[in-house]
Design an enzyme around this catalytic site. Structure first.
Site, short mmCIF file in Angstrom:
data_model
loop_
_atom_site.label_atom_id
_atom_site.label_comp_id
_atom_site.label_asym_id
_atom_site.label_seq_id
_atom_site.Cartn_x
_atom_site.Cartn_y
_atom_site.Cartn_z
N ASN A 82 0.80 -1.22 0.00
CA ASN A 82 0.00 0.00 0.00
C ASN A 82 0.84 1.28 0.00
O ASN A 82 0.35 2.33 -0.39
CB ASN A 82 -0.93 0.00 1.23
CG ASN A 82 -1.62 1.31 1.44
OD1 ASN A 82 -2.54 1.67 0.71
ND2 ASN A 82 -1.18 2.07 2.44
N THR A 86 3.12 10.86 -3.76
CA THR A 86 2.97 11.67 -4.97
C THR A 86 4.00 12.79 -4.93
O THR A 86 4.37 13.29 -3.87
CB THR A 86 1.57 12.30 -5.06
OG1 THR A 86 1.33 13.10 -3.88
CG2 THR A 86 0.49 11.23 -5.17
N TYR A 147 3.51 9.31 -11.14
CA TYR A 147 2.57 8.51 -10.34
C TYR A 147 1.80 7.53 -11.22
O TYR A 147 1.67 6.35 -10.89
CB TYR A 147 1.61 9.44 -9.61
CG TYR A 147 0.66 8.75 -8.67
CD1 TYR A 147 1.06 8.36 -7.39
CD2 TYR A 147 -0.66 8.49 -9.05
CE1 TYR A 147 0.18 7.74 -6.52
CE2 TYR A 147 -1.54 7.86 -8.19
CZ TYR A 147 -1.12 7.49 -6.93
OH TYR A 147 -2.00 6.87 -6.07
#
Length: 241
Positions: A82, A86, A147
């Site tokens: 997880n 950014t 990203y």
């Protein structure tokens, strides 16, 4: 005995919701975090879930950190990748450092976390791996070339590794959340959320971290053993892949 689950980036947001849900379902849970020590200590105190600090960008740190988790709880049977960051910028303004930081965390970090647990899963004949990708890894997003590339890479990694793990009862799946009501998203100015983001979501609201956690709970269950190499979208109808 309950299975051991490890969640990277697990002390806040989606990761914390996943950790809590797995704990409530009877898993023995550990979480990893990198920098937010105060938050990790508060999370550990609140939940009783042990939190281990290392940077997923560092392969040796992952090897050593996972070894400590396994010394504490036992072999990792469920891994949820997880951890993510950014560093947004339009491409003509994006620096090599912004590119590397995101790729190293969001994509190389998935390799670094998965590689050390893979041999044990193969030997035991069981494993569940869930990679948290993103809607923007499916459709792309201006200002997020780094990203979007990293999250698309997570999907490719998932599909390839699923083929290697299938014969050993190891499933590897990805979840692509849309806009989820985490602290990071709710920090976006309310006017931007109300006028530019929520109107793009057909269900008319942000998702909740707990909704992503429930997706994870299903994918790591015994009942989901026939599902591997899949990408589960959870975006309120914003994008159909």
């Amino acid at each position: 005995m309950s299975r051991v689950a490890l969640i990277s980036g697990g002390t806040s947001g989606i990761g914390a919701a996943i950790a809590r849900a797995l704990q409530a379902a009877g898993y023995r849970v550990a979480v990893n975090y990198a920098f937010t020590t105060d938050r990790a200590e508060a999370f550990q105190k609140d939940t009783g879930i042990p939190a281990f600090q290392w940077d997923v960008r560092d392969y040796d740190a992952c090897v050593n950190g996972i070894a400590k988790v396994e010394e504490t709880l036992g072999p990792v049977e469920v891994l949820v990748n997880n951890a993510g960051i950014t560093r947004d910028a339009m491409f003509h303004k994006m620096s090599p450092q912004q590119w590397r930081e995101v790729i190293d965390t969001n994509l190389t970090g998935v390799f670094n976390m998965t590689h050390p647990v893979w041999p044990g899963m193969r030997d035991r004949g069981f494993g569940r791996i869930v990679n948290i990708s993103s809607i923007n890894g499916q459709k792309g997003q201006a200002g997020q070339a780094n990203y979007s590339a990293s999250k698309a890479g997570d999907i490719g990694f998932t599909k390839a590794l699923a083929q290697e793990g299938a014969s050993r009862n190891i499933t590897v799946n990805a979840i692509c959340p849309g806009y989820i009501g985490t602290e990071m998203v709710r920090a976006i100015p309310e006017k931007v959320l109300a006028e530019r983001i929520v109107p793009q979501i057909p269900v008319g609201r942000l998702g909740e971290p707990e909704e992503i956690a429930r997706c994870v709970l299903f994918l790591v269950s015994d009942e989901a053993g026939f599902i591997t190499g899949s990408t589960m979208t959870a975006n309120g109808g914003q994008y159909f892949a």
